[in-house]
Design a protein around this motif. Structure first.
Motif, PDB file in Angstrom:
ATOM      1  N   VAL A   1      -7.334   1.780  -6.543  1.00 24.56           N
ATOM      2  CA  VAL A   1      -7.023   0.779  -5.833  1.00 24.56           C
ATOM      3  C   VAL A   1      -5.946   0.860  -4.937  1.00 24.56           C
ATOM      4  O   VAL A   1      -4.756   1.365  -5.331  1.00 24.56           O
ATOM      5  N   GLY A   2      -6.008   0.769  -3.708  1.00 24.09           N
ATOM      6  CA  GLY A   2      -4.901   0.580  -2.759  1.00 24.09           C
ATOM      7  C   GLY A   2      -4.333   1.897  -2.472  1.00 24.09           C
ATOM      8  O   GLY A   2      -3.020   1.967  -2.107  1.00 24.09           O
ATOM      9  N   LEU A   3      -5.162   2.972  -2.528  1.00 21.74           N
ATOM     10  CA  LEU A   3      -4.567   4.302  -1.947  1.00 21.74           C
ATOM     11  C   LEU A   3      -4.050   4.171  -0.453  1.00 21.74           C
ATOM     12  O   LEU A   3      -2.980   4.888  -0.223  1.00 21.74           O
ATOM     13  N   TRP A   4      -4.601   3.317   0.428  1.00 26.93           N
ATOM     14  CA  TRP A   4      -4.006   3.234   1.698  1.00 26.93           C
ATOM     15  C   TRP A   4      -3.020   2.087   2.058  1.00 26.93           C
ATOM     16  O   TRP A   4      -2.664   1.759   3.145  1.00 26.93           O
ATOM     17  N   ALA A   5      -2.561   1.688   0.940  1.00 26.63           N
ATOM     18  CA  ALA A   5      -1.419   0.585   1.073  1.00 26.63           C
ATOM     19  C   ALA A   5      -0.177   1.087   1.854  1.00 26.63           C
ATOM     20  O   ALA A   5       0.210   2.343   1.636  1.00 26.63           O
ATOM     21  N   ALA A   6       0.129   0.434   2.900  1.00 26.92           N
ATOM     22  CA  ALA A   6       1.512   0.395   3.542  1.00 26.92           C
ATOM     23  C   ALA A   6       1.415   1.777   4.661  1.00 26.92           C
ATOM     24  O   ALA A   6       1.989   2.267   5.283  1.00 26.92           O
ATOM     25  N   TYR A   7      -0.084   2.174   4.843  1.00 27.41           N
ATOM     26  CA  TYR A   7      -0.273   3.210   5.744  1.00 27.41           C
ATOM     27  C   TYR A   7       0.163   3.016   7.164  1.00 27.41           C
ATOM     28  O   TYR A   7      -0.150   1.784   7.818  1.00 27.41           O
TER      29      TYR A   7
ATOM     30  N   PRO B   1       3.797   6.857   1.286  1.00 31.55           N
ATOM     31  CA  PRO B   1       2.529   7.184   0.974  1.00 31.55           C
ATOM     32  C   PRO B   1       1.981   6.235  -0.019  1.00 31.55           C
ATOM     33  O   PRO B   1       2.884   6.023  -1.031  1.00 31.55           O
ATOM     34  N   ALA B   2       0.841   5.535  -0.067  1.00 30.70           N
ATOM     35  CA  ALA B   2       0.046   4.681  -0.958  1.00 30.70           C
ATOM     36  C   ALA B   2       1.375   3.481  -1.466  1.00 30.70           C
ATOM     37  O   ALA B   2       1.127   3.105  -2.585  1.00 30.70           O
ATOM     38  N   ALA B   3       2.210   3.319  -0.534  1.00 33.60           N
ATOM     39  CA  ALA B   3       3.156   2.121  -0.886  1.00 33.60           C
ATOM     40  C   ALA B   3       4.056   2.527  -2.006  1.00 33.60           C
ATOM     41  O   ALA B   3       4.702   1.940  -2.506  1.00 33.60           O
ATOM     42  N   GLY B   4       4.085   3.954  -2.437  1.00 33.17           N
ATOM     43  CA  GLY B   4       5.083   4.342  -3.384  1.00 33.17           C
ATOM     44  C   GLY B   4       4.689   4.016  -4.778  1.00 33.17           C
ATOM     45  O   GLY B   4       5.437   4.089  -5.682  1.00 33.17           O
TER      46      GLY B   4
ATOM     47  N   GLN C   1       4.437  -3.906   0.717  1.00 31.74           N
ATOM     48  CA  GLN C   1       3.125  -3.803   0.206  1.00 31.74           C
ATOM     49  C   GLN C   1       3.034  -3.299  -1.072  1.00 31.74           C
ATOM     50  O   GLN C   1       1.997  -3.229  -1.641  1.00 31.74           O
ATOM     51  N   THR C   2       4.041  -2.767  -1.437  1.00 32.48           N
ATOM     52  CA  THR C   2       4.057  -2.273  -3.005  1.00 32.48           C
ATOM     53  C   THR C   2       4.107  -3.490  -3.983  1.00 32.48           C
ATOM     54  O   THR C   2       2.883  -3.247  -4.931  1.00 32.48           O
ATOM     55  N   ALA C   3       4.604  -4.539  -3.596  1.00 33.42           N
ATOM     56  CA  ALA C   3       4.498  -5.533  -4.532  1.00 33.42           C
ATOM     57  C   ALA C   3       3.273  -6.330  -4.395  1.00 33.42           C
ATOM     58  O   ALA C   3       2.583  -6.757  -5.373  1.00 33.42           O
ATOM     59  N   LYS C   4       2.631  -6.352  -3.288  1.00 29.02           N
ATOM     60  CA  LYS C   4       1.280  -6.809  -2.958  1.00 29.02           C
ATOM     61  C   LYS C   4       0.351  -5.943  -3.809  1.00 29.02           C
ATOM     62  O   LYS C   4      -0.694  -6.521  -4.221  1.00 29.02           O
TER      63      LYS C   4
END
Length: 518
Positions: A39-45, A55-58, A88-91
């Motif tokens: 889930v969320g691999l593209w987070a913070a891209y 990458p991936a919001a850490g 985006q890590t938190a989200k």
């Protein structure tokens, strides 16, 4: 690239510290050959480029089997900015918690984080979907009776220290640190000089504060202990007796979808042909097949599990009442039909899968006179109040109110997936760029300096380029609007797994405090 985290240098640094990096930890935790739905691999891209690559919001989050039990696993990636939390890590973590809560999945936190990324603290710290919500969720999840396990395998600093202590069981490896303030901050705040181990080391918490339940020598021992503890859960015993998953096959091969869909989204296709590559063979029972034809509503089975499906019809259709209707557009009769279908799925407890390839609701005089607003509101109401599990798959366009009516992110799908060719925006790039361009051009011409035709064309191109970038599904995935981007031919296999998760009974919330550390 996204799965490599901080790259070889960061991974080597973890190994030098005697620690595994996030994906190695997850691989050792999961059952052998277990699939991992990320889930969320593209987070913070491309979101925080002024601070470098994130990458991936850490972090890494997803669902996989541990001792036969499907678990949500959330791991900080210490190779990316020491595992610090960006907005985006938190989200991403909050979204993972929500999925776990709604699917009644045990959660495993693999903690290795330096805490909040301080230069962006104003975007991470205070709001209802920011850092503090994580700990509120820990408490609510515990009170609902969903097991939570935390393994501290590195740093766990400041406010982030509450996460493991709000879990049911805490494991901590030698050399890790758990404290509200590190040695430097303690010295600055109260003048006390103290070593990290004495302040918040694993032995101190195991022998003196009593905060840690299990002291482990290293990552390998810690992950082995985690598997042992999860194997004590009642459903781990049930999992030993094997899966009842159906071996039914789809009517067409999964890769047949590539014959239907074009990258530009302009090629018409019959939604039934799309579904034939996803649902079990001969399981299609279409509801009101001859009415409201721009949406296909049908009962079916996927991997043997019964579902209801609402799918955009992308080919032009002809109806006796309305005549020719354009594919991908929701008309009043289609909205009425889909609303009634959703009510029926809720009446019988069927999960609903939405396949989005929609340009929006029909507009114009005839549409308004047909009551399109009333019918659209009826469909939105039905989706909003639906209590059965919902899964949304964006296979093409997801534009305007069509996104809302077919269960976009704002309407609480348990999972929302997208194909790489998908587009996600309030309207198509051509229409939007023309509209925005017209507004900007008029505003510019109202000023002292009139625009030349060349300047206006340059402005049009700039606006369109910007809008096209924003409709790219990776832009939406970076911001958490979809949970995962999947390959079209994987759709059936992914849905089989997700239906297993969403079919679990939801936890019964009740007033009590859950597990507290004493």
């Amino acid at each position: 690239m996204l799965r490599e985290g901080g790259g070889k240098a960061g991974q080597d640094r973890q190994h030098k510290l005697g620690r595994l990096f996030a994906r190695e930890r997850i691989a050792q935790l999961l059952d052998k050959n277990a699939q991992f739905f990320e889930v969320g691999l593209w987070a913070a891209y491309k979101m925080y480029q002024q601070w470098g690559s994130i990458p991936a919001a850490g972090s890494v989050a997803g669902i996989g089997n541990v001792a036969g039990v499907p678990c949500m696993v959330i791991a900080n990636d210490a190779t990316v900015k020491a595992g610090a939390f960006f907005p985006q890590t938190a989200k991403k973590l909050i979204r993972a918690q929500r999925i776990a809560f709604e699917c009644n999945l045990p959660i495993v936190y693999l903690v290795d984080s330096a805490g909040v990324f301080l230069p962006m603290q104003d975007e991470i710290f205070p709001d209802e979907d920011d850092f503090g919500r994580i700990f509120r969720n820990n408490s609510v999840i515990s009170a609902a009776g969903i097991p939570q396990f935390a393994a501290i395998m590195g740093n766990c600093v400041a406010g982030g220290a509450y996460l493991p202590v709000l879990c049911d069981k805490i494991l901590m490896t030698e050399g890790s640190g758990l404290y509200l303030a590190g040695p430097s901050l303690v010295k600055a705040a109260i003048g006390q000089v103290i070593e990290a181990e004495e302040l918040g080391g694993a032995k101190m918490h195991a022998e003196i504060s009593g905060t840690v339940d299990f002291f482990e020598k290293n990552d390998g021992a810690c992950l082995k202990r985690l598997r042992s503890l999860i194997a004590l859960l009642p459903e781990a015993e049930a999992a030993k007796h094997g899966s009842n998953e159906s071996k039914a096959a789809s009517g067409k091969k999964p890769d047949a979808v590539y014959d239907l869909i074009s990258l530009d989204g302009h090629k018409p296709y019959d939604a039934r042909d799309l579904l034939a590559s996803i649902i079990d063979a001969d399981s299609l029972d279409e509801y009101k097949a001859d009415y409201g034809k721009t949406l296909v509503t049908t009962y079916a089975r996927i991997g043997g599990r019964p579902v209801g499906i609402v799918a955009s019809q992308r080919q032009q259709v002809r109806t006796k009442k309305e005549g020719i209707q354009m594919g991908g557009v929701i008309y009043a009769d289609s909205a009425d039909k889909a609303a009634r279908f959703i009510l029926d799925c809720n009446q019988t407890g069927l999960p609903i899968i939405f396949f989005q390839d929609v340009t929006g609701f029909m507009v114009g005089r005839d549409a308004e006179q047909s009551g399109i607003i009333r019918s659209g509101a009826k469909l939105v109401n039905a989706v909003s109040n639906s209590t059965v599990p919902k899964i949304t798959v964006v296979v093409g366009g997801s534009f305007g109110a069509g996104n809302y009516a077919l269960c976009g992110k704002a309407y609480d799908p348990r999972f929302i997936l997208a194909w790489p060719n998908s587009r996600y925006a309030v309207m198509g790039a051509a229409q939007a760029s023309d509209t925005v361009f017209s507004v900007l051009a008029r505003a510019r011409d109202r000023g002292d300096k009139k625009s030349t035709p060349e300047e206006l064309e340059e402005l049009r191109a700039t606006v369109k380029k910007s809008y096209e970038e924003q409709t790219d599904i990776r832009y939406g995935a970076a911001r958490g609007w979809v949970d995962a981007i999947i390959q079209p031919h994987e759709t059936r296999d992914v849905l089989v797994r997700l239906l297993q998760y969403v079919s679990r009974p939801m936890p019964k919330a009740r007033f009590h405090t859950g597990v507290m550390q004493v």
